[in-house]
Motif scaffolding. Structure first.
Motif, PDB file in Angstrom:
ATOM      1  N   THR A 256     -68.705 -26.643  46.842  1.00 57.52           N
ATOM      2  CA  THR A 256     -67.458 -25.889  47.011  1.00 57.52           C
ATOM      3  C   THR A 256     -67.731 -24.524  47.639  1.00 57.52           C
ATOM      4  O   THR A 256     -68.886 -24.091  47.768  1.00 57.52           O
ATOM      5  N   GLY A 257     -66.662 -23.838  47.969  1.00 57.98           N
ATOM      6  CA  GLY A 257     -66.761 -22.474  48.482  1.00 57.98           C
ATOM      7  C   GLY A 257     -67.388 -21.506  47.492  1.00 57.98           C
ATOM      8  O   GLY A 257     -67.757 -20.383  47.867  1.00 57.98           O
ATOM      9  N   ALA A 258     -67.543 -21.924  46.232  1.00 59.20           N
ATOM     10  CA  ALA A 258     -68.239 -21.075  45.249  1.00 59.20           C
ATOM     11  C   ALA A 258     -69.685 -20.832  45.652  1.00 59.20           C
ATOM     12  O   ALA A 258     -70.290 -19.833  45.242  1.00 59.20           O
ATOM     13  N   ALA A 259     -70.236 -21.729  46.467  1.00 56.68           N
ATOM     14  CA  ALA A 259     -71.604 -21.517  46.954  1.00 56.68           C
ATOM     15  C   ALA A 259     -71.661 -20.318  47.910  1.00 56.68           C
ATOM     16  O   ALA A 259     -72.732 -19.769  48.161  1.00 56.68           O
ATOM     17  N   LEU A 260     -70.508 -19.914  48.449  1.00 58.74           N
ATOM     18  CA  LEU A 260     -70.418 -18.705  49.277  1.00 58.74           C
ATOM     19  C   LEU A 260     -70.036 -17.492  48.441  1.00 58.74           C
ATOM     20  O   LEU A 260     -70.617 -16.419  48.562  1.00 58.74           O
ATOM     21  N   THR A 261     -69.024 -17.682  47.585  1.00 60.89           N
ATOM     22  CA  THR A 261     -68.493 -16.522  46.848  1.00 60.89           C
ATOM     23  C   THR A 261     -69.420 -16.068  45.731  1.00 60.89           C
ATOM     24  O   THR A 261     -69.467 -14.886  45.413  1.00 60.89           O
ATOM     25  N   GLY A 262     -70.145 -17.002  45.112  1.00 59.75           N
ATOM     26  CA  GLY A 262     -71.058 -16.639  44.028  1.00 59.75           C
ATOM     27  C   GLY A 262     -72.123 -15.661  44.510  1.00 59.75           C
ATOM     28  O   GLY A 262     -72.201 -14.524  44.013  1.00 59.75           O
ATOM     29  N   LEU A 372     -60.065 -27.910  45.330  1.00 63.79           N
ATOM     30  CA  LEU A 372     -61.377 -27.305  45.558  1.00 63.79           C
ATOM     31  C   LEU A 372     -61.372 -26.494  46.859  1.00 63.79           C
ATOM     32  O   LEU A 372     -62.419 -26.188  47.418  1.00 63.79           O
ATOM     33  N   SER A 373     -60.175 -26.097  47.301  1.00 65.83           N
ATOM     34  CA  SER A 373     -60.003 -25.525  48.635  1.00 65.83           C
ATOM     35  C   SER A 373     -60.284 -24.036  48.712  1.00 65.83           C
ATOM     36  O   SER A 373     -60.897 -23.551  49.658  1.00 65.83           O
ATOM     37  N   SER A 374     -59.783 -23.313  47.711  1.00 68.80           N
ATOM     38  CA  SER A 374     -59.892 -21.857  47.695  1.00 68.80           C
ATOM     39  C   SER A 374     -60.715 -21.463  46.475  1.00 68.80           C
ATOM     40  O   SER A 374     -60.416 -21.902  45.358  1.00 68.80           O
ATOM     41  N   GLN A 375     -61.747 -20.658  46.684  1.00 74.14           N
ATOM     42  CA  GLN A 375     -62.635 -20.271  45.590  1.00 74.14           C
ATOM     43  C   GLN A 375     -62.754 -18.756  45.567  1.00 74.14           C
ATOM     44  O   GLN A 375     -62.954 -18.138  46.613  1.00 74.14           O
ATOM     45  N   ALA A 376     -62.633 -18.175  44.370  1.00 72.17           N
ATOM     46  CA  ALA A 376     -62.734 -16.725  44.251  1.00 72.17           C
ATOM     47  C   ALA A 376     -63.497 -16.365  42.984  1.00 72.17           C
ATOM     48  O   ALA A 376     -63.185 -16.856  41.905  1.00 72.17           O
TER      49      ALA A 376
END
Lengths: 386, 119
Positions: A256-262, A372-376
């Motif tokens: 997921t984008g959590a791999a970017l935001t984390g 799972l589209s938007s992760q913050a």
């Protein structure tokens, strides 16, 4: 003025936090609930409504919800935002409020949400439309999308239905320690497995609740936070990423984008995952905390199922995850993201009663929107932690 | 300008499963758009898809009467793009990840529908 990786670390803080009407809240409207939670959060901070000059809210059935709540409260905000990033909207609001506070554009931000679909069923038309590229195949929205991601994770990494069920059981065990949680009866792995299969591999007990609830938090700059009623909980990092809208366009169903935001939020906060005491992960379905534990770096990719096994994220486990009982057992009125922030704040203040994580100094709230589209990701810390 | 969804559905009604291809690089795009995602390149042309694919992910939507349950899949096309569909002509529980499939156009409720069947 120092900005770490694009974010004003510890320059702003959550000073008020409240929930209202969790479970069933009949006889009122969504905006009534959002207003009530707002007033409770302001009272918690020792601030008054007239001091609010920025409003961030996502109403369940009103696209212009920010305008509606400003009118209802009788305030004239300098910033009003009603973004459409689904359940992650509230973590995005923390990011945006921190930047606007730091810039001096605003002085006091109110982030609010209320929704009572269980007591006050919504009108037939929602605020999203079905994808013309998916609708004909009749996926159940949104569960089939999460089920497809789960099927891929099971195929690639050997994740099992038992491991998915462990996420629901851990949430229930935390809920049993939280008087505010809506569903507190005992739940076993077998109960989850035997529940009605909805969209393989997810049963009804792999799905979050659909009940009523409202929440609000108040943010101010750090120098003002020290004069508020309670110890400030500082915002150390906040990052957001959108990777797709529909599941058929998700770049990788198991990442997921959590791999970017984390990594971005941890770099802003100058902390590592191993230092986080309380981890609040959006649990719309049992697969989501498994994906986020991996993507945020709490365990290697593919190990999430094994990480949650044997009570790994339950009370007394290796990591305190979703200590309020989560969307699975506490509250999920359509968008859950703000409740993650309230629980992290309560834990860091030491207000969590029987479920209190000892000496909690650093917390994380991770919101998810769409499929799972938007992760913050938001990283929070006490005065000791900064 | 190109009318992505309208043109795609017109092709489907004519019995052709089309995808878009970049003239310059040969890379394929689905769902149809006015430009390639990521690059914004507009040199897209319609080409007929091979119809070959592999099941990438699968779920079965369960109904009270098991006979009404149905599968929903994501298929990786041989050309690269991934799309949602269903695998027709096989019991829902028999659809597995990695299964080779081939596209077929059905009429469902009078409307053409792109589905796949085991290859």
């Amino acid at each position: 003025m120092t900005m770490a990786n694009g974010f004003p670390r510890a320059r702003t803080a959550i000073v008020g936090a409240a929930t209202f009407g969790i479970g069933r809240c009949p006889g009122v409207s969504a905006v009534d609930m959002a207003a009530k939670a707002s007033l409770l959060a302001l009272a918690d901070a020792g601030l008054s409504l007239s001091q609010v000059d920025a409003l961030y809210t996502s109403a369940p059935y009103e696209a212009l919800g920010g305008l509606e709540l400003a009118e209802y409260l009788g305030i004239t905000p300098r910033v009003t935002d009603c973004n459409r990033t689904g359940g992650s909207a509230f973590e995005v609001y923390v990011q945006q409020a921190a930047l606007a506070l730091e810039a001096g554009l605003i002085d006091c931000a109110l982030i609010a949400y209320g929704s009572n679909p269980a007591s006050n069923p919504p009108p037939g038309v929602g605020m999203t439309r079905q994808s013309p590229w998916e609708a004909a195949y009749r996926p159940l929205a949104p569960i089939s999308s999460y089920a497809l991601a789960a099927s891929r994770h099971m195929h690639l990494y050997g994740t099992t239905r038992d491991q998915l069920a462990e996420v629901a059981v851990a949430a229930r065990q935390w809920a049993q320690l939280n008087p505010e949680a809506a569903v507190r009866d005992p739940l076993t792995v077998e109960d989850v497995l035997k529940a009605r299969m909805v969209s393989d591999p997810l049963t009804a007990r792999d799905c979050c609740l659909f009940n009523d609830g409202a929440a609000a938090v108040v943010m101010v700059r750090a120098e003002r936070a020290r004069d508020c009623a309670k110890a400030p909980i500082y915002v150390l990092g906040a990052a957001h990423a959108v990777t797709h809208r529909e599941i058929s366009s998700m770049p990788d169903l198991t990442v997921t984008g959590a791999a970017l935001t984390g990594p971005q939020a941890f770099a802003q906060a100058a902390v590592t995952p191993a230092e986080i005491d309380v981890v609040m992960l959006y649990d719309a379905f049992t697969i989501t905390p498994i994906l986020f534990l991996e993507d945020l770096g709490f365990c290697p990719k593919g190990e999430g199922g094994r990480f949650v096994s044997g009570g790994g994220i339950a009370p007394g486990g290796a990591l305190a995850v979703n200590t309020n009982g989560g969307g699975l057992s506490c509250v999920h009125p359509g968008m859950y993201g703000l409740f993650l922030l309230v629980e992290a704040t309560r834990q860091l203040r030491g207000e969590a009663g029987a479920r209190q994580v000892k000496d909690a100094k650093l917390g994380l709230a991770h919101g998810n929107g769409g499929v799972l589209s938007s992760q913050a990701t938001v990283v929070l810390g006490t005065g000791d932690a900064i | 300008m190109i009318q992505p969804e309208t043109e795609w559905r017109a092709h489907l009604a004519d019995g052709r499963f089309m995808v878009q291809r970049r003239r310059s690089s040969g890379s394929h795009v689905f769902y149809p758009r006015v430009a390639e995602p990521g690059t914004g390149t507009e040199d897209l042309e319609w080409v007929e898809a091979s119809g070959e694919g592999i099941v990438h992910a699968v779920t079965v939507v369960r109904k009270k009467d098991p006979a009404d349950s149905y599968n929903v899949v994501l298929v990786d096309l041989a050309e690269g793009p991934r799309l949602m569909s269903k695998v027709d002509g096989v019991a829902p529980d028999e659809v597995t990840i990695g299964m080779p499939v081939r596209a077929r156009i059905l009429l469902e409720g009078g409307e053409p529908l792109l589905v796949f069947e085991p290859a």
